[in-house]
Each structure stands twice: as structure tokens, then as C-alpha cells.
Scaffold this motif. Sequence first.
Motif, short mmCIF file in Angstrom:
data_model
loop_
_atom_site.label_atom_id
_atom_site.label_comp_id
_atom_site.label_asym_id
_atom_site.label_seq_id
_atom_site.Cartn_x
_atom_site.Cartn_y
_atom_site.Cartn_z
N GLY A 30 0.68 -1.07 0.35
CA GLY A 30 0.04 0.43 0.03
C GLY A 30 1.23 1.44 -0.13
N PRO A 31 -0.04 2.44 0.05
CA PRO A 31 1.26 3.70 -0.40
C PRO A 31 1.59 3.33 1.01
N ALA A 32 3.48 3.83 1.19
CA ALA A 32 4.27 4.58 2.14
C ALA A 32 3.03 4.87 3.06
N GLY A 33 2.84 4.42 4.30
CA GLY A 33 2.38 6.05 5.10
C GLY A 33 1.49 5.53 5.15
N SER A 34 0.49 5.41 4.89
CA SER A 34 -0.52 5.42 4.77
C SER A 34 -1.58 4.74 5.48
N GLY A 35 -1.04 2.89 5.59
CA GLY A 35 -1.30 1.71 6.43
C GLY A 35 -2.77 0.92 5.26
N ARG A 36 -2.67 1.54 4.50
CA ARG A 36 -4.58 0.62 3.34
C ARG A 36 -2.56 -0.33 2.72
N ALA A 37 -3.67 -1.38 2.61
CA ALA A 37 -3.41 -2.46 2.15
C ALA A 37 -4.27 -2.63 0.48
N GLU A 38 -3.63 -2.76 -0.57
CA GLU A 38 -4.21 -2.11 -1.97
C GLU A 38 -4.09 -2.88 -3.36
N ARG A 39 -2.39 -3.44 -2.97
CA ARG A 39 -1.93 -4.47 -3.96
C ARG A 39 -1.77 -5.65 -3.20
N PHE A 40 -2.20 -6.60 -4.12
CA PHE A 40 -1.92 -7.81 -3.64
C PHE A 40 -0.69 -8.91 -4.89
#
Length: 137
Positions: A30-40
Amino acid sequence: MLTITQALHDQIVAHARADHPDEACGVVAGPAGSGRAERFIPMFNAARSPTFYEFDSADLFKLYRDMDDRDEEPVIIYHSHTATEAYPSRTDITYANEPGAHYVLVSTADTDGAGPFQFRSYRIVEGEVSEEDVEIV
């Protein structure tokens, strides 16, 4: 708490099911620093083992280079347990070197790869394991 989309949850579980009886492993970036899991990003288990997983060193180098180029970081590091519950083993704890990551374990034990599966998340920092809630959205 780990917040993960249903689609990412399903991809992790599908990878665990497909690699059973060997352990599956991978990363969700995920985007650095965001904590969002996005790309498997499913990885190859270089150990090809039902009791151990190991990222291929060349694949791991490429992964980190790619994440760096995309300004991403590993938000989730996942693997499956094929014969035990979804709880980090001593080896898992020893190799956990991303203190900001969620360590997700999927257990395919006693299911013959058919399910239902345990899906649990942990924080592992300096050898200390803390289970966390998982919210699927």
C-alpha cells in the motif's frame, strides 16, 4: 486493527487454497505511510514445504525495489499454515522484520484445502506477538 477489502481477503484465501498442502506466502502493498492494503502480490514459496515458507531472495529483492519505485510499503505479509492453527510459529516470529506490517495467517489445517479457513492478523514487534481484530469491508 486490520481493515481489508473482501476482494483482498478472498485473494489471500484463494492463494492459500491453491498452494495447499504447501504453505502459501505473499505481500499486500500500500502507499507508504497510509496503512492501506491495496496491491495483492502473491509470492512463490521457495521452500516448497507444508511446514515452512521462504521468499526467494531474488524475488524479494525485486519486490522491495518495485515497492520503492511505487512509493509503497508492505502493509500485510501473509502466509498459510497447513497443519496448525493460524498463529505465528517461533520461526515466523524470528523472521518478522517489518514492525509496521500486519502479519496475516490463514490456516488450511483440517480442511483439505476446501475451507472454512481461519484468517487471523497479528502485529509482531521485537518478538512480541499481539493479535488484532480484522475488519472486512
